[in-house]
Write an enzyme that holds these catalytic residues in place. Structure first.
Site, PDB file in Angstrom:
ATOM      1  N   LYS A  81       0.827  -1.212   0.000  1.00 26.55           N
ATOM      2  CA  LYS A  81       0.000   0.000   0.000  1.00 26.55           C
ATOM      3  C   LYS A  81       0.863   1.265   0.000  1.00 26.55           C
ATOM      4  O   LYS A  81       0.351   2.355  -0.243  1.00 26.55           O
ATOM      5  CB  LYS A  81      -0.996  -0.004   1.167  1.00 26.55           C
ATOM      6  CG  LYS A  81      -0.425   0.162   2.545  1.00 26.55           C
ATOM      7  CD  LYS A  81      -1.572   0.217   3.567  1.00 26.55           C
ATOM      8  CE  LYS A  81      -1.059   0.414   4.979  1.00 26.55           C
ATOM      9  NZ  LYS A  81      -2.160   0.523   5.953  1.00 26.55           N
ATOM     10  N   ASP A  82       2.183   1.127   0.240  1.00 28.46           N
ATOM     11  CA  ASP A  82       3.097   2.264   0.169  1.00 28.46           C
ATOM     12  C   ASP A  82       3.691   2.447  -1.224  1.00 28.46           C
ATOM     13  O   ASP A  82       4.360   3.448  -1.492  1.00 28.46           O
ATOM     14  CB  ASP A  82       4.265   2.079   1.148  1.00 28.46           C
ATOM     15  CG  ASP A  82       3.827   2.132   2.609  1.00 28.46           C
ATOM     16  OD1 ASP A  82       2.783   2.741   2.887  1.00 28.46           O
ATOM     17  OD2 ASP A  82       4.544   1.562   3.453  1.00 28.46           O
ATOM     18  N   ARG A 127      -8.334   8.001   4.116  1.00 27.23           N
ATOM     19  CA  ARG A 127      -9.319   6.954   3.814  1.00 27.23           C
ATOM     20  C   ARG A 127     -10.115   6.602   5.061  1.00 27.23           C
ATOM     21  O   ARG A 127     -11.355   6.514   5.032  1.00 27.23           O
ATOM     22  CB  ARG A 127      -8.596   5.704   3.285  1.00 27.23           C
ATOM     23  CG  ARG A 127      -9.479   4.464   3.183  1.00 27.23           C
ATOM     24  CD  ARG A 127      -8.662   3.223   2.873  1.00 27.23           C
ATOM     25  NE  ARG A 127      -7.742   2.871   3.946  1.00 27.23           N
ATOM     26  CZ  ARG A 127      -8.054   2.125   4.999  1.00 27.23           C
ATOM     27  NH1 ARG A 127      -9.288   1.673   5.151  1.00 27.23           N
ATOM     28  NH2 ARG A 127      -7.153   1.832   5.918  1.00 27.23           N
ATOM     29  N   ARG A 128      -9.410   6.401   6.180  1.00 23.75           N
ATOM     30  CA  ARG A 128     -10.100   6.072   7.433  1.00 23.75           C
ATOM     31  C   ARG A 128     -10.893   7.277   7.939  1.00 23.75           C
ATOM     32  O   ARG A 128     -12.035   7.134   8.388  1.00 23.75           O
ATOM     33  CB  ARG A 128      -9.086   5.621   8.486  1.00 23.75           C
ATOM     34  CG  ARG A 128      -8.441   4.270   8.168  1.00 23.75           C
ATOM     35  CD  ARG A 128      -7.454   3.854   9.253  1.00 23.75           C
ATOM     36  NE  ARG A 128      -6.885   2.539   8.972  1.00 23.75           N
ATOM     37  CZ  ARG A 128      -5.571   2.284   8.894  1.00 23.75           C
ATOM     38  NH1 ARG A 128      -4.698   3.261   9.076  1.00 23.75           N
ATOM     39  NH2 ARG A 128      -5.143   1.061   8.641  1.00 23.75           N
ATOM     40  N   ARG A 157       0.710  10.238  13.255  1.00 22.97           N
ATOM     41  CA  ARG A 157       1.694   9.419  12.541  1.00 22.97           C
ATOM     42  C   ARG A 157       2.666   8.739  13.493  1.00 22.97           C
ATOM     43  O   ARG A 157       2.684   8.986  14.682  1.00 22.97           O
ATOM     44  CB  ARG A 157       2.444  10.278  11.522  1.00 22.97           C
ATOM     45  CG  ARG A 157       1.545  10.748  10.375  1.00 22.97           C
ATOM     46  CD  ARG A 157       2.364  11.401   9.287  1.00 22.97           C
ATOM     47  NE  ARG A 157       3.431  10.515   8.839  1.00 22.97           N
ATOM     48  CZ  ARG A 157       4.600  10.956   8.390  1.00 22.97           C
ATOM     49  NH1 ARG A 157       4.850  12.244   8.325  1.00 22.97           N
ATOM     50  NH2 ARG A 157       5.527  10.080   8.001  1.00 22.97           N
ATOM     51  N   ARG A 217       2.020   4.955  17.982  1.00 22.04           N
ATOM     52  CA  ARG A 217       0.593   5.312  18.015  1.00 22.04           C
ATOM     53  C   ARG A 217      -0.096   4.729  19.238  1.00 22.04           C
ATOM     54  O   ARG A 217      -0.950   5.374  19.857  1.00 22.04           O
ATOM     55  CB  ARG A 217      -0.080   4.831  16.723  1.00 22.04           C
ATOM     56  CG  ARG A 217       0.458   5.520  15.487  1.00 22.04           C
ATOM     57  CD  ARG A 217      -0.346   5.183  14.255  1.00 22.04           C
ATOM     58  NE  ARG A 217       0.455   5.293  13.046  1.00 22.04           N
ATOM     59  CZ  ARG A 217      -0.033   5.266  11.817  1.00 22.04           C
ATOM     60  NH1 ARG A 217      -1.329   5.120  11.634  1.00 22.04           N
ATOM     61  NH2 ARG A 217       0.755   5.370  10.769  1.00 22.04           N
ATOM     62  N   CYS A 230      -2.230  10.849  -1.764  1.00 21.67           N
ATOM     63  CA  CYS A 230      -2.548  10.852  -0.331  1.00 21.67           C
ATOM     64  C   CYS A 230      -3.552  11.944   0.031  1.00 21.67           C
ATOM     65  O   CYS A 230      -4.020  12.002   1.155  1.00 21.67           O
ATOM     66  CB  CYS A 230      -1.268  11.039   0.489  1.00 21.67           C
ATOM     67  SG  CYS A 230      -0.257   9.557   0.583  1.00 21.67           S
TER      68      CYS A 230
END
Length: 354
Positions: free
Chosen positions: A129-130, A177-178, A196, A202, A289
């Protein structure tokens, strides 16, 4: 760039996440058995140098790749045959700003790709996904390992689910997205977008009370053996995953047949096809992004491909969704992804992705 190789000092302590990894996979760090001999012999040249980021999750993925290579090729199972090379990326260095403000896609892969092209490493292990939808010249990505769980995990010390969070609660995420999908369903929440750092960072921020909840990819928590932190798991209907979430990609130079053959032997074709379909969707949308995009392709019980795609406004006020069903075959799945992307572009209209 730091080298993290099989020849590690006997006095080094194994980091906690690697101890977890050892318990999970039954392997540990290879250590020199005879220190005296090592002083007199030349250091053995590794057959494969694996390039990776240095986060605990990235290292877990690199070690998973190493172990699969060792299990598949006897010459790679010898001590020192595979070396892990840690490379610090732009995304690792700049943590104070949202990803979109410092360049978006490629922030976690650029320096690793450069090391690959410059022959400083032989293969590169990425979270898919990166990886931008385009690959750098002189590189190929012929392998995806079998995909881990694609769902997102909800983590909170005070609520059992997103629905249980009181109005005004702060949820931390680094993902638009979230954020957009959360706000679409729960507009009373306050979503902190620049949340981040690696998984451990986190979770520490959550424990310190900086936020009331966070969302993390379940795949990463599983690979780190940290699922005890999960409060609940969101279904893909509740939170459609990021394109290629849970998938690991392995790249090499396009002119390096030996490495291409090594990593192709690890490829999980069902995963590779699903990732290709999702990335075709993302490429059609020209996603960055700054645009909340989600896409998920999977095989249903009849062996067909189901594709689901979503685009949204960052504030969650507009969410557009679509789905496709077709053959689980490369050309069909690429077309499904592209067609779904074209439909959502048309429905979104001009200015939506501005």
């Amino acid at each position: 760039m730091e080298a993290f190789s099989g020849f590690s000092s006997p006095c080094l302590k194994t980091p906690g996440f690697l101890r977890n990894y050892t318990r999970k996979y039954g392997v540990g760090i290879i250590r020199a058995s005879v220190a005296v001999e090592q002083q007199t012999e030349k250091t053995k040249v590794a057959l494969i140098r694996i390039g990776t980021r240095g986060s605990p999750l990235a290292l877990a993925q690199a070690y998973e790749t190493r172990d699969k290579l060792m299990a598949t090729h006897s010459e790679l199972a010898e001590e020192g045959a595979i070396q892990i090379v840690i490379i610090k990326t732009t995304g690792d260095k700049i943590l104070s700003q949202p990803l979109a403000d410092i360049g978006g896609k490629g922030l976690f892969t650029k320096e690793i790709d450069e090391a690959l092209i410059n022959c400083e490493i032989d293969i590169a292990v990425h979270s898919m996904k990166d990886v931008p939808t385009y690959l750098p010249e002189k590189t190929i990505l012929p392998c995806n390992l079998q995909r881990e769980d694609v769902r997102d995990a909800f983590i909170s010390l005070s609520a059992a689910s997103v629905a249980d969070l009181p109005a005004g609660s702060t949820v931390g995420t680094a993902s638009l997205r979230r954020k957009s999908q959360l706000l679409h369903k729960y507009p009373s929440l306050n979503v902190l977008e620049n949340f981040r750092g690696n998984v451990q960072t986190r979770l520490r921020k959550l424990n310190e009370g900086a936020v009331q909840a966070t969302l993390l990819a379940l795949a990463g928590l599983k690979r780190l053996n940290m699922t005890e932190n999960v409060t609940s798991i969101l279904s893909t209907d509740e939170m459609l995953p990021a394109v290629a979430q849970g998938a690991i990609g392995i790249a090499c130079r396009s002119n390096d047949d030996k490495m291409a053959n090594y990593i192709a032997s690890l490829n999980h074709e069902e995963t590779r096809l699903a990732v290709a379909s999702e990335r075709a969707f993302l490429e059609t949308l020209d996603g960055s992004c700054r645009t909340p995009i989600a896409g998920y392709a999977y095989k249903d019980e009849d062996g067909n491909c189901i594709f689901k795609g979503l685009v949204a406004s960052p504030d969650g006020t507009r969410v557009l969704e679509t789905s496709r069903k077709g053959l689980y075959a490369h050309e069909d799945m690429i077309m499904m992804g592209k067609d779904a992307g074209k439909e959502l572009l048309s429905r979104a209209g001009p200015g939506f992705f501005g």
